[in-house]
Design a protein around this motif. Structure first.
Motif, mmCIF file in Angstrom:
data_model
loop_
_atom_site.group_PDB
_atom_site.id
_atom_site.type_symbol
_atom_site.label_atom_id
_atom_site.label_comp_id
_atom_site.label_asym_id
_atom_site.label_seq_id
_atom_site.Cartn_x
_atom_site.Cartn_y
_atom_site.Cartn_z
ATOM 1 N N SER A 122 40.002 12.513 33.441
ATOM 2 C CA SER A 122 39.370 11.532 32.699
ATOM 3 C C SER A 122 37.777 11.922 32.707
ATOM 4 N N ASN A 123 37.046 12.066 31.896
ATOM 5 C CA ASN A 123 36.143 12.202 31.819
ATOM 6 C C ASN A 123 35.429 10.811 31.383
ATOM 7 N N VAL A 124 36.493 10.248 31.553
ATOM 8 C CA VAL A 124 35.229 9.086 31.339
ATOM 9 C C VAL A 124 34.697 8.302 32.968
ATOM 10 N N GLN A 125 33.672 7.688 32.625
ATOM 11 C CA GLN A 125 32.404 7.389 33.546
ATOM 12 C C GLN A 125 33.706 6.488 34.553
ATOM 13 N N LEU A 182 29.157 5.894 29.787
ATOM 14 C CA LEU A 182 30.524 5.476 30.594
ATOM 15 C C LEU A 182 30.743 7.282 30.732
ATOM 16 N N ILE A 183 29.650 8.155 30.083
ATOM 17 C CA ILE A 183 30.326 9.427 30.855
ATOM 18 C C ILE A 183 28.475 10.319 31.242
ATOM 19 N N ASN A 184 28.088 9.046 31.609
ATOM 20 C CA ASN A 184 26.515 9.802 32.224
ATOM 21 C C ASN A 184 26.778 11.307 32.804
ATOM 22 N N LYS A 186 28.047 13.505 32.838
ATOM 23 C CA LYS A 186 28.849 14.177 32.790
ATOM 24 C C LYS A 186 29.208 15.667 31.559
ATOM 25 N N GLN A 187 30.498 15.802 31.571
ATOM 26 C CA GLN A 187 30.914 16.620 30.261
ATOM 27 C C GLN A 187 31.381 15.320 29.695
ATOM 28 N N LEU A 221 36.641 -0.071 34.611
ATOM 29 C CA LEU A 221 37.504 0.450 34.358
ATOM 30 C C LEU A 221 37.032 2.223 35.408
ATOM 31 N N LEU A 267 33.260 2.078 35.956
ATOM 32 C CA LEU A 267 32.183 1.145 35.150
ATOM 33 C C LEU A 267 33.416 0.443 36.013
ATOM 34 N N SER A 273 34.125 15.559 26.462
ATOM 35 C CA SER A 273 35.063 16.453 26.350
ATOM 36 C C SER A 273 36.042 15.818 25.607
#
Lengths: 804, 368
Positions: free
Chosen positions: A429-432, B235-237, B239-240, A423, A434, B242
């Protein structure tokens, strides 16, 4: 050099004639296809008066010993007009070159096995069905798209979870248990547009063979069946083309020699132009884009009499843009998303004829499947990519010089590289990000097989395959607390493996055996046994697997699937092979079958072993088939009784499904009746009918419901599901019809451009067949249960095909 | 050709119904599929216990509901369970018994006040059988950083023209560094109303409005499946979070639209419970729908471990933030006229009765 063997025969015969000094004579020559100039093998050569027969060999050469005098010789082969030659044979030898014309009048429209009709009875193989592309083209097609995969559903023992879904289920196997090969390259997703059409271009395919019992030792790696799709050899004599314009896609194929009789090529392209269907639709649909294309390219190089080289390249691509979609499976909201998947494969194959009937073959195969999901919204922008890479080198030696022992041996090594999900977030983007670890593994196999003719009546094929699987590093595996069910919250530590480490090894013998006992020339009993091991698996928790469904290789936690099958069949041909009948029974036992845990996340799960369960499976069934091969009416009727059950009985309650009891698999459809009838009253018109009837597939219906006690969704009814697959959706039946208009070949026989129109009706009586049954949970709904029908209407379509 | 296109268009029109909104996402399917009623086989009345309720860091009383489920095949009702012994314990060794609300299957706490960081466990005794929940921790829900709205356009089905469709409400919030945070968001709209009742004619049609005797607010909640708005931080650990959409404000009167966004911190089990419920409620039986499954609960029967106990007892950490969507300059209006006042003077008035849907108490952040 190819002439060496025939020369030996002729010389031998000469000696025999001289020795006998009688009126002995010999007739020899070559049989070629009048249209393409190809040498024709397996042509039956029959002297009518003396009732002696012979067959042409693989180079089209035939030889028959006769007495001098007048003879009427009949040359015949399925799909070709029989040719009668009256000859006056002198003492000694006479050569007779023959060209056979394709029979456009009484084609073998529904010949399931190509070649001679009596092969059904005489070949040792059991559970094999061969469909040539001409037969497939006669089956009425959905939206006019001739579909290799869907046509297989007309065969006994083949089912699907529903219309418009990808893959087939063969004798109780899940869709990933079929090895689908296109010129040796495995195809990981056989459908275009999520399952509506198959990825094979009808203009490039020569024939398909489905092995569902008694699988030969050369195949392995999947537990249920082998579907071998063979592409046409390009015409090396003259340039030609074909194509068609249909509602969904249009196609064009060109083939011809590059260097006459040396190097030839075929290129077949197909592309869809169906976006307009969405543009005339309602507004929410207008942003939808759905397109696919595939290109097939094959090269054939005859280096010399002994060596030949073929190369097959294939590219297929699908893109699907959806204006609004909640990517609920990955918990990301998005206003639009783009799905795409593609297959790229290449096969290089070298064949070396050491001498007649002694062949070395080697092939190098590369196949890649890649699926992507893209969300363009800035804050949630992401790219989700998964891919499977397959690399294979194999070699095979076959020796068929001995009449009693025709044997072969071979081996190969496969390298898998699976990238389960990567990913990548967009720039804002704020999506992390992966990145689930790549899975690297190799699978090696070696095999021998011998077709041993014990007597005139009894033949056996004995095969033994050994396969070895190694999961390789770099990788890291979670360790879980002992005596607890595997779950994310009992992870104790992570074990890291370096590049080159062998993490886990699995392997074992895979015996294969088949026996044929000919009770009479037109009747035989056959038996088969095979064991198959499967090391890579497709994990899906949706009813039909998505193109983005996850492939995974065996690991310390996920064990290989093993299938053992025994089958028994009775084959009988009637009225001089005009009718073929067969009855087969099978019993199959599966180990380490995979199913998903209730509510499990699969797509982005780095600990996939916590989401799946492995257990036992068993499948058994009866397959009956009757077929008429010749006449104005041809066709077949088949009936299948088949059951498939699974059992997931782990050590902990969380690792059980239905409390550890046996339950029917998703695709367990006990009764199936298929009927296919083709009527060809004259040269211009072909009518085809196809009727299918089957039990509904199992489903999980709610046992009760309760009202949510929650202000937000006050009054919503939550269904209570207890046991998986305990109910059934309604039975399925459908009638299709097609009519093909060809040009009258007798009117302008010299015309090069040949065209035909195919008009087809899918689901003639517009039955709303249930794909699934679901329950409305709106408190104000008047009806609770609904059924979803996929192809819920009659679908007419018109296709124009041409050939030049 | 034309016959075919017509049939497609007809099909599409048929499909353009709310039932099928989700399947529209798989638009190709939408082109050819259809949905019709189905009569399943009759099934027996299930014999199971459903436990629902939660404790939070907000003031009580907290309510637990115990029912026996209804049959699916006809419009049955869940039946409340009477005479059960229900109590909640915490990790400090406290115990509070819940009082039964007669004839309803509801059990209420009296003094219990949930605290962030404490663990609570629900216990029950029904018809001689003992049940208990897993211990559940009230987690800190964190603060919502920002609530904001953005107008969106929609296309009018009749005129095919683009026009204002309403406002999407989003939040930004910060996710703690540690892994394994699970969220749920709720959306409540408070509307100051002047009408608390009506005078009807003999057919039940309202004739006149009856005003409220004091300030009164209607509570309008987000209803429907999409209001089960859950997320995890896989997925956003750290973080913001938003632009998380938490609700939609429709076009209405030219006024200020007051709303409160509720952020809940859930346990993993509770997240899985809501996620599964949402999946089940959204299921359209489509080709790519996740196959229906049992909703995992956190309650077990101690007397008979094989018994299926349904529902969930959760402990929820809640934080709130208010927001006002300014609709005063809205380009289009959809404001229904009020009924006429009752003729005569003084006009009668009626009291504002506190309920799930109406309150005389001024909302926490109401300042206009």
């Amino acid at each position: 050099m190819r002439w060496i063997f025939p020369l030996i025969i002729l010389m031998g015969f000469q000696l025999a004639v001289q020795a006998q000094g009688t009126d002995a004579a010999g007739l020899f020559g070559n049989v070629t296809n009048a249209a393409t100039g190809e040498k024709m093998s397996g042509v039956s050569v029959f002297a009518m008066e003396t009732r002696r027969g012979a067959q042409s060999d693989k180079n089209g050469f035939y030889f028959m010993a006769l007495k001098a005098g007048k003879h009427t010789i009949k040359f015949s082969s399925i799909g070709f007009k029989p040719l009668f030659k009256e000859i006056e044979l002198p003492v000694g030898q006479m050569s007779l070159e023959v060209q056979l014309e394709e029979d456009t009048k009484f084609l073998d429209e529904v010949t399931v096995t190509t070649g001679k009709p009596e092969e059904n009875v005489q070949k040792v193989e059991i559970g094999a069905s061969r469909l040539n592309i001409r037969s497939i083209q006669k089956i009425p097609a959905f939206m006019g798209e001739v579909d290799v995969m869907r046509s297989l559903l007309m065969l006994p023992g083949v089912t699907t979870v529903g219309e418009g879904t990808t893959g087939i289920n063969v004798r109780g196997g899940s869709i990933d248990q079929n090895l689908v090969l296109m010129d040796d390259a495995p195809i990981f997703n056989t459908s275009h547009l999520f399952g509506f059409f198959s990825v094979f271009n009808q203009d490039a395919v020569r024939d398909v063979t489905l092995q569902r019992g008694g699988v030969p030792a050369q195949y392995g790696g999947r537990a249920s069946s082998v579907l071998d799709v063979r592409l046409k050899y390009p015409n090396s004599e003259k340039f030609s083309g074909s194509g068609g314009i249909g509602l969904v896609s249009s196609r064009l194929t060109l083939e011809g020699p590059v260097v006459s009789r040396k190097l030839s090529t075929l290129i077949a392209a197909r592309a869809s132009f169906n976006d307009f269907l969405f543009k005339i639709g309602p507004i929410p649909l207008r942003g939808t884009k759905a397109n696919f294309y595939d290109i097939t390219n094959k090269w054939y190089w005859i280096i010399n009499d002994r060596h030949e080289l073929t190369f097959t390249g294939y590219v297929s691509n699908d893109t699907f843009k959806i204006p609004s979609d909640s990517l609920s499976t990955v918990d990301v909201n998005a206003s639009s998303s783009l799905f795409g998947y593609s297959t790229t494969s290449g096969t290089l194959r070298w064949q070396f004829d050491v001498r007649d009937k002694v062949v070395w073959e080697a092939a190098a195969v590369l196949s890649r499947y890649r699926a992507t999901t893209t969300v363009p919204d800035s804050a949630n922008a992401l790219d989700l990519v998964s891919s499977v890479l397959y690399q294979n080198i194999k070699v095979q030696y076959s020796n068929k010089t001995n009449d009693r022992h025709q044997w072969m041996a071979g081996g190969g090594i496969i390298g898998y590289g699976i990238a389960p999900n990567t990913l990548t977030p967009g720039p804002f983007s704020n999506v992390q990000a992966l990145d689930i670890e790549r899975e690297k593994s190799i699978e090696a196999a070696a095999y021998v097989e011998d077709e041993w003719k014990l007597s005139q009546k009894v033949s056996v094929v004995l095969g033994l395959r050994y396969s070895l699987f190694m999961r390789l590093g770099p990788a890291s595996f979670y360790q879980y607390a002992p005596n607890q069910p595997l779950a994310e919250d009992v992870i104790t530590e992570t074990e890291v493996y370096q590049n080159g480490d062998v993490i886990q090894t699995y392997g074992g013998l895979e015996p294969r055996a088949a026996l044929r006992w000919a009770l009479s020339p037109a009747m035989s009993v056959k038996m088969g046994y095979n064991r198959m091991r499967q090391y890579i698996h497709l994990i899906s928790n949706t009813t039909a697997a998505l193109p983005t469904a996850r492939w995974t290789s065996s690991s310390p936690y996920i064990r290989p699937q093993i299938a053992d099958q025994v089958s028994l069949g009775l084959f009988r041909n009637l009225k001089n092979n005009r009718f073929e009948t067969s009855a087969e029974v099978y019993y199959k036992q599966l180990q380490n079958v995979l199913d998903y845990k209730d509510g499990a996340d699969i797509v982005l799960n780095p600990a996939l072993e916590t989401a799946v369960l492995q257990g036992d499976g068993r499948a058994y069934g009866l397959e009956l088939m009757a077929k008429k091969n010749t006449g104005f009416w041809t066709g077949w009727v088949s009936y299948t009784y088949a059951r498939t059950f699974l059992q997931m009985n782990g050590a902990f309650p969380e690792e059980r499904i239905n409390n550890g009891n046996w339950y029917p698999a998703n695709f367990d459809r006990p009764h199936t009746l298929n009927t296919m009838a083709i009527f060809r009253p004259n040269l211009m018109v072909t009518l085809a009918f196809n009727f299918t009837l089957s039990s509904g597939r199992p489903a999980t219906f709610p046992y009760g419901r309760y009202t949510l006690f929650e202000p937000t969704i006050f009054g919503a009814n939550v269904p209570i599901y207890l046991n998986r697959n305990q109910d059934r959706i309604p039975a399925y039946h459908r009638l299709d019809f097609s009519i093909t208009f060809d040009q009258n070949p007798e009117l302008r026989p010299d015309r090069r451009w040949k065209s035909s129109w195919v008009f087809s009706l899918y689901n003639v009586y517009a039955r709303k067949n249930a794909f699934s049954v679901f329950y409305s949970l709106r408190p104000y709904a008047t009806t609770e249960a609904y059924k979803l029908s996929i192809f819920a209407s009659i679908f007419p379509s018109l296709t124009y095909n041409f050939k030049f | 050709m034309t016959i075919y296109l017509e049939s497609i268009v007809k099909k599409i029109n048929k499909l353009f119904s709310p039932v099928f909104v989700k399947a529209l996402t798989w638009s190709l399917l939408a082109l050819v599929s259809c949905i019709t009623p189905f009569e399943p086989d009759f099934k027996e009345q299930p014999d199971a216990v459903v436990v629902q309720g939660f404790i939070s860091n907000e003031p009580g009383p907290y309510t637990i509901q115990l029912v026996r489920p209804a049959n699916y095949s006809f419009a049955g009702y869940s039946i409340g369970i009477k005479n059960a012994v229900v109590y909640i314990t915490d990790d400090a060794g406290n115990r509070e018994n819940l009082l039964e609300v007669p004839e309803s299957g509801l059990y209420k706490t009296q003094n219990l006040q949930g605290e962030t960081g404490r663990t609570y466990q629900l216990h029950m005794e029904i018809d001689g059988k003992k049940y208990e929940s897993k211990p559940e921790l009230i987690r800190d829900a964190g603060e919502i950083d920002r609530v904001y709205d953005e107008p969106f356009q929609e296309i009018d089905a009749l005129s095919n023209q683009s026009r204002l469709g309403g406002w999407n409400v989003y939040i930004d919030t910060k996710d703690p560094i540690e892994n394994g945070n699970y969220y749920r968001w709720n959306f409540l709209h408070y509307k100051l109303v002047g009408t608390c009742g009506s005078i009807n004619d003999r057919f039940g049609n309202p004739l006149y409005r009856v005003s409220c005797c004091g300030d009164c607010w209607d509570i309008i909640r987000c209803t429907g499946v999409n209001c089960i708005n859950v997320a995890n931080d896989a997925l956003i650990n750290g973080k913001q979070i938003s632009r998380k959409q938490v609700g939609t404000v429709p076009v209405g009167c030219r006024d200020r639209y007051y709303l409160e966004v509720e952020q809940q911190a859930l346990s993993r089990d509770s997240y899985v419970f809501w996620k599964t419920v949402r999946q089940l409620l959204q299921n359209t039986g489509g080709v790519f729908d996740v196959a229906p499954s049992a909703v995992p609960g956190n309650i077990t029967c101690l007397s008979d471990p094989d018994e299926q106990v349904l529902g969930f007892f959760s402990a929820v950490g809640i934080s709130r933030k208010a927001h006002v969507v300014d609709r005063r300059n809205s380009e289009i209006v959809n404001c229904p006229p009020d009924l006429p006042d009752v003729p005569g003077f003084p006009a009668p008035c009626t009291t504002c009765v506190q309920s799930l849907y109406r309150t005389p108490q001024k909302p926490l952040y109401w300042n206009f």
